[in-house]
Design a protein around this motif. Structure first.
Motif, PDB file in Angstrom:
ATOM      1  N   ALA A  23       0.838  -1.194   0.000  1.00  0.00           N
ATOM      2  CA  ALA A  23       0.000   0.000   0.000  1.00  0.00           C
ATOM      3  C   ALA A  23       0.874   1.246   0.000  1.00  0.00           C
ATOM      4  O   ALA A  23       2.083   1.181   0.176  1.00  0.00           O
ATOM      5  CB  ALA A  23      -0.910  -0.010   1.224  1.00  0.00           C
ATOM      6  N   HIS A  24       0.239   2.390  -0.196  1.00  0.00           N
ATOM      7  CA  HIS A  24       0.983   3.646  -0.276  1.00  0.00           C
ATOM      8  C   HIS A  24       1.809   3.857   0.984  1.00  0.00           C
ATOM      9  O   HIS A  24       1.404   3.500   2.081  1.00  0.00           O
ATOM     10  CB  HIS A  24      -0.004   4.803  -0.463  1.00  0.00           C
ATOM     11  CG  HIS A  24       0.658   6.083  -0.848  1.00  0.00           C
ATOM     12  ND1 HIS A  24       1.160   6.961   0.077  1.00  0.00           N
ATOM     13  CD2 HIS A  24       0.924   6.618  -2.070  1.00  0.00           C
ATOM     14  CE1 HIS A  24       1.693   8.002  -0.548  1.00  0.00           C
ATOM     15  NE2 HIS A  24       1.559   7.817  -1.847  1.00  0.00           N
ATOM     16  N   HIS A  25       2.993   4.450   0.829  1.00  0.00           N
ATOM     17  CA  HIS A  25       3.928   4.522   1.946  1.00  0.00           C
ATOM     18  C   HIS A  25       3.441   5.418   3.073  1.00  0.00           C
ATOM     19  O   HIS A  25       4.006   5.399   4.164  1.00  0.00           O
ATOM     20  CB  HIS A  25       5.304   4.993   1.459  1.00  0.00           C
ATOM     21  CG  HIS A  25       5.345   6.423   1.018  1.00  0.00           C
ATOM     22  ND1 HIS A  25       4.857   6.827  -0.194  1.00  0.00           N
ATOM     23  CD2 HIS A  25       5.814   7.539   1.633  1.00  0.00           C
ATOM     24  CE1 HIS A  25       5.030   8.128  -0.330  1.00  0.00           C
ATOM     25  NE2 HIS A  25       5.600   8.589   0.767  1.00  0.00           N
ATOM     26  N   ASP A  89       0.718   3.790  -8.449  1.00  0.00           N
ATOM     27  CA  ASP A  89      -0.501   4.179  -9.161  1.00  0.00           C
ATOM     28  C   ASP A  89      -1.754   3.633  -8.484  1.00  0.00           C
ATOM     29  O   ASP A  89      -2.756   3.359  -9.126  1.00  0.00           O
ATOM     30  CB  ASP A  89      -0.449   3.717 -10.618  1.00  0.00           C
ATOM     31  CG  ASP A  89      -0.155   2.236 -10.746  1.00  0.00           C
ATOM     32  OD1 ASP A  89       0.268   1.631  -9.742  1.00  0.00           O
ATOM     33  OD2 ASP A  89      -0.344   1.685 -11.847  1.00  0.00           O
ATOM     34  N   PHE A  90      -1.690   3.455  -7.160  1.00  0.00           N
ATOM     35  CA  PHE A  90      -2.844   3.014  -6.402  1.00  0.00           C
ATOM     36  C   PHE A  90      -3.158   4.033  -5.321  1.00  0.00           C
ATOM     37  O   PHE A  90      -2.279   4.751  -4.851  1.00  0.00           O
ATOM     38  CB  PHE A  90      -2.592   1.651  -5.736  1.00  0.00           C
ATOM     39  CG  PHE A  90      -2.482   0.515  -6.705  1.00  0.00           C
ATOM     40  CD1 PHE A  90      -3.616  -0.111  -7.199  1.00  0.00           C
ATOM     41  CD2 PHE A  90      -1.244   0.062  -7.127  1.00  0.00           C
ATOM     42  CE1 PHE A  90      -3.514  -1.160  -8.092  1.00  0.00           C
ATOM     43  CE2 PHE A  90      -1.131  -0.981  -8.020  1.00  0.00           C
ATOM     44  CZ  PHE A  90      -2.278  -1.598  -8.506  1.00  0.00           C
ATOM     45  N   SER A  91      -4.410   4.089  -4.924  1.00  0.00           N
ATOM     46  CA  SER A  91      -4.811   4.957  -3.821  1.00  0.00           C
ATOM     47  C   SER A  91      -5.994   4.316  -3.114  1.00  0.00           C
ATOM     48  O   SER A  91      -6.529   3.289  -3.556  1.00  0.00           O
ATOM     49  CB  SER A  91      -5.197   6.348  -4.338  1.00  0.00           C
ATOM     50  OG  SER A  91      -6.472   6.318  -4.955  1.00  0.00           O
ATOM     51  N   VAL A  92      -6.429   4.924  -2.020  1.00  0.00           N
ATOM     52  CA  VAL A  92      -7.564   4.397  -1.265  1.00  0.00           C
ATOM     53  C   VAL A  92      -8.854   4.489  -2.067  1.00  0.00           C
ATOM     54  O   VAL A  92      -9.868   3.893  -1.695  1.00  0.00           O
ATOM     55  CB  VAL A  92      -7.720   5.152   0.067  1.00  0.00           C
ATOM     56  CG1 VAL A  92      -6.544   4.873   0.977  1.00  0.00           C
ATOM     57  CG2 VAL A  92      -7.877   6.651  -0.170  1.00  0.00           C
ATOM     58  N   THR A  96     -10.364  -1.914  -6.533  1.00  0.00           N
ATOM     59  CA  THR A  96      -9.649  -3.172  -6.348  1.00  0.00           C
ATOM     60  C   THR A  96      -8.161  -2.883  -6.240  1.00  0.00           C
ATOM     61  O   THR A  96      -7.686  -1.827  -6.652  1.00  0.00           O
ATOM     62  CB  THR A  96      -9.888  -4.142  -7.525  1.00  0.00           C
ATOM     63  OG1 THR A  96      -9.435  -3.516  -8.741  1.00  0.00           O
ATOM     64  CG2 THR A  96     -11.358  -4.499  -7.645  1.00  0.00           C
ATOM     65  N   PHE A  97      -7.443  -3.840  -5.691  1.00  0.00           N
ATOM     66  CA  PHE A  97      -6.002  -3.682  -5.542  1.00  0.00           C
ATOM     67  C   PHE A  97      -5.350  -5.043  -5.721  1.00  0.00           C
ATOM     68  O   PHE A  97      -5.531  -5.940  -4.903  1.00  0.00           O
ATOM     69  CB  PHE A  97      -5.654  -3.125  -4.162  1.00  0.00           C
ATOM     70  CG  PHE A  97      -4.178  -2.891  -3.959  1.00  0.00           C
ATOM     71  CD1 PHE A  97      -3.624  -1.644  -4.184  1.00  0.00           C
ATOM     72  CD2 PHE A  97      -3.343  -3.926  -3.562  1.00  0.00           C
ATOM     73  CE1 PHE A  97      -2.263  -1.426  -4.004  1.00  0.00           C
ATOM     74  CE2 PHE A  97      -1.984  -3.721  -3.381  1.00  0.00           C
ATOM     75  CZ  PHE A  97      -1.445  -2.463  -3.604  1.00  0.00           C
ATOM     76  N   THR A  98      -4.632  -5.229  -6.798  1.00  0.00           N
ATOM     77  CA  THR A  98      -3.880  -6.462  -7.021  1.00  0.00           C
ATOM     78  C   THR A  98      -2.507  -6.092  -7.562  1.00  0.00           C
ATOM     79  O   THR A  98      -2.365  -5.148  -8.338  1.00  0.00           O
ATOM     80  CB  THR A  98      -4.580  -7.397  -8.022  1.00  0.00           C
ATOM     81  OG1 THR A  98      -4.781  -6.696  -9.258  1.00  0.00           O
ATOM     82  CG2 THR A  98      -5.918  -7.870  -7.477  1.00  0.00           C
ATOM     83  N   THR A  99      -1.509  -6.835  -7.151  1.00  0.00           N
ATOM     84  CA  THR A  99      -0.146  -6.561  -7.600  1.00  0.00           C
ATOM     85  C   THR A  99       0.331  -7.573  -8.623  1.00  0.00           C
ATOM     86  O   THR A  99       1.426  -7.434  -9.155  1.00  0.00           O
ATOM     87  CB  THR A  99       0.815  -6.574  -6.405  1.00  0.00           C
ATOM     88  OG1 THR A  99       0.739  -7.853  -5.763  1.00  0.00           O
ATOM     89  CG2 THR A  99       0.452  -5.489  -5.414  1.00  0.00           C
TER      90      THR A  99
END
Length: 225
Positions: A23-25, A89-92, A96-99
């Motif tokens: 997730a974002h730092h 390039d992801f945020s809350v 969806t969130f997949t790596t």
């Protein structure tokens, strides 16, 4: 639990882990005690073993560096915000969130159940059951775009051989004796410290070193990462 079901759980668990790990730092988490009325979020900290082994895989621990009566190795921590974001390039606001790609997920080498021969290696089976097998394999795919089945036996071979203690008070010598790690499939004490094997040689495909036995020697393979 049947291994087909275990693999399915591996997939679900690892997707959750990836969400938390990458997730974002600036991500923070609220840590509360039952009597804690503080509404300020606490910064996430990652704990790790701080000592490095010598060339023979031996870690020497000075008793004065330990905290508490149950700690076997010194532990340090770093704030999650100290690390650079791997995926930016992801945020809350993402739905969806997949790596890693979900297409043909079941065909990935890490997604495939252990073979009958691999299941006979107790150390490998326990590592698989604790979900760490999937964590290592899918992480390599996310970071290096390399599909592999992680060789746990190679990590054992490249891991710790001994933990020894110095300057232990006489009253504590009964509890802080040298810890020896056997390089066998039927021993599981060393799987808690396999990160040392990663530090030494990285994660290797089972095509290099199968998971049905501990290799006598480990040499770098073309699939080493």
């Amino acid at each position: 639990m049947e291994y087909a079901n275990q693999v399915a759980l591996n997939k679900l668990f690892l997707l959750i882990i990836f969400t938390l790990s990458f997730a974002h730092h600036n991500t923070q988490i609220k840590v509360r005690n039952d009597d804690d009325d503080d509404d300020d979020p606490k910064v996430v900290e990652i704990k790790y073993f701080s000592l490095q082994p010598d060339t023979k895989g031996v870690i020497t621990v000075n008793f004065d560096d330990l905290e508490g009566d149950t700690q076997l190795l010194p532990i340090k921590s770093k704030s999650l915000s100290d690390f650079d974001s791997i995926f930016t390039d992801f945020s809350v606001k993402n739905n969806t969130f997949t790596t890693i790609p979900l297409e043909n997920f079941q065909d990935l080498k890490t997604s495939i159940a252990l073979t009958a021969k691999e299941q006979k290696c107790t150390a490998v089976t326990q590592f698989f059951d604790k979900f760490n097998y999937g964590l290592y394999g899918y992480t390599v795919l996310a970071l290096e775009q390399l599909d592999l089945a992680p060789s746990i036996t190679a990590l054992i071979k490249n891991g710790l051989t001994k933990i020894t203690y110095t300057d232990v008070p006489q009253s504590k010598t009964e509890y802080y004796k040298d810890i020896l790690f056997n390089e066998g499939c039927n021993t599981t004490d060393n799987i808690k410290y396999l990160t040392y094997g990663i530090r030494k040689s990285g994660v290797v495909d089972t095509e290099c070193f199968p998971n049905n036995k501990i290799p006598t020697v480990t040499k770098q393979c073309t699939t080493n990462t």
